[in-house]
Design an enzyme around this catalytic site. Structure first.
Site, PDB file in Angstrom:
ATOM      1  N   SER A   1       0.866  -1.178   0.000  1.00 35.01           N
ATOM      2  CA  SER A   1       0.000   0.000   0.000  1.00 35.01           C
ATOM      3  C   SER A   1       0.899   1.223   0.000  1.00 35.01           C
ATOM      4  CB  SER A   1      -0.843   0.012   1.277  1.00 35.01           C
ATOM      5  OG  SER A   1      -1.411   1.293   1.502  1.00 35.01           O
TER       6      SER A   1
ATOM      7  N   TYR B   1      -2.818  -0.853  10.446  1.00 35.47           N
ATOM      8  CA  TYR B   1      -2.711  -1.093   9.000  1.00 35.47           C
ATOM      9  C   TYR B   1      -1.386  -0.554   8.450  1.00 35.47           C
ATOM     10  CZ  TYR B   1      -4.062  -1.123   4.057  1.00 35.47           C
ATOM     11  OH  TYR B   1      -4.124  -1.357   2.706  1.00 35.47           O
TER      12      TYR B   1
HETATM   13  C1  BGC Z   1      -6.205   1.511   1.956  1.00 34.44           C
HETATM   14  C2  BGC Z   1      -7.380   2.345   1.480  1.00 34.44           C
HETATM   15  C3  BGC Z   1      -6.931   3.766   1.197  1.00 34.44           C
HETATM   16  C4  BGC Z   1      -5.683   3.803   0.328  1.00 34.44           C
HETATM   17  C5  BGC Z   1      -5.135   5.225   0.155  1.00 34.44           C
HETATM   18  C6  BGC Z   1      -5.096   1.639   0.957  1.00 34.44           C
HETATM   19  O1  BGC Z   1      -4.016   0.821   1.323  1.00 34.44           O
HETATM   20  O2  BGC Z   1      -6.610   0.156   2.113  1.00 34.44           O
HETATM   21  O3  BGC Z   1      -8.404   2.334   2.434  1.00 34.44           O
HETATM   22  O4  BGC Z   1      -7.972   4.479   0.545  1.00 34.44           O
HETATM   23  O5  BGC Z   1      -4.690   2.986   0.885  1.00 34.44           O
HETATM   24  O6  BGC Z   1      -5.056   5.923   1.355  1.00 34.44           O
END
Ligand code: BGC
Length: 264
Positions: free
Chosen positions: A149, A162
């Site tokens: 991410s 996260y």
């Molecule tokens: C998350 C999303 C978020 C995106 C940008 C992703 O890794 O799961 O919820 O919109 O990152 O912030």
């Protein structure tokens, strides 16, 4: 492009995983569609892959459970003969302000997003090493694509669990890439930005949320799951055989500090 290759995509019943499984199938791979809940959706993905001539199977397994991951890889090797491509995609969010974050929320996200990728990568790697390179199939003995991410780089208030899982994932991916490259195993990551999937529905559902989100994306478009799927197909293919230990950001420029476009 991926003819004769066997791919496993975790969390492939929806969102990015679904689009990736379909794109790999379209590129010629046989695909195992993993899911933990939502069998019907997983079956639809498999049907779509078989509809254009590919082979597909649907396996239930919780990627954070060691026994289930071991059993899933055993079954894949039994059914498909081997594994050439692992897309460690399954992931989730359990958001909370920091002082309200429960240990259960913290642990669940680390278990699925980080430990889940560790377990799947470890089991896939055992098979890559056993089989070695089959030149007619691929120049590499195996390819692992970790779904990361932009939050492996961008701190994210309200999402400590996260962001930590993705930060850890970057180091795991790079370490595995370094450790396994001599055995001709390529480990890389794709780091999506804001992609329209169920995980972030609240960020794009209303016009106000959408406008806020678009301010963070220089390219002024919210990503589609196919944007990520195409990047995974590329990284998995021999066209990118010399790409080892890299994170490919697929984010419309979200990691370019858009707040500094004016001012600074
Ligand atoms: C998350 C999303 C978020 C995106 C940008 C992703 O890794 O799961 O919820 O919109 O990152 O912030």
């Amino acid at each position: 492009m991926l003819k004769g290759q066997k791919a496993l995509v975790t969390g492939a019943n929806s969102g990015i995983g679904k689009a990736t499984a379909i794109a790999l199938g379209r590129a010629g791979a046989d695909v195992v569609v993993n899911y933990v809940a939502g069998r019907e959706d997983a079956e639809k993905v498999a049907e779509e892959i078989t509809s254009f001539g590919g082979r597909a199977a649907v396996y239930e397994a919780d990627v954070s459970d060691e026994d289930q991951v071991v059993a899933m890889l055993d079954r894949m090797i039994q059914d498909f003969g081997t594994i050439d491509i692992l897309v460690a995609n399954a992931g989730l969010q359990r958001d909370a302000p920091f002082t309200e974050m429960t240990l259960a929320q913290w642990q669940k996200v680390l278990d699925v997003n980080l430990t889940g990728q560790f377990l799947c990568a470890r089991e896939a790697t055992k098979e890559f090493l056993r089989r070695g390179v089959v030149p007619e199939v691929s120049s590499a003995a195996g390819k692992i694509v970790c779904m990361s991410s932009v939050h492996q780089l961008i701190p994210w208030a309200g999402h400590a669990n996260y962001a930590t899982s993705k930060g850890g994932l970057q180091m795991m991916m790079e370490t595995l890439a370094q450790e396994l490259a001599p055995q001709k195993i390529r480990v890389n990551a794709v780091a999506p930005g804001a992609i329209k999937t169920p995980i972030n529905r609240s960020a794009w559902e209303t016009p106000e949320a959408r406008a806020d989100l678009l301010r963070l994306i220089p390219y002024r478009r919210i990503g589609d799951p196919e944007d990520i799927a195409n990047a995974v197909v590329g990284l998995s293919s021999d066209l990118m055989d010399y790409v080892v230990g890299t994170t490919l950001y697929v984010d419309g420029g979200m990691t370019l500090f858009p707040g500094f476009a004016t001012g600074g």
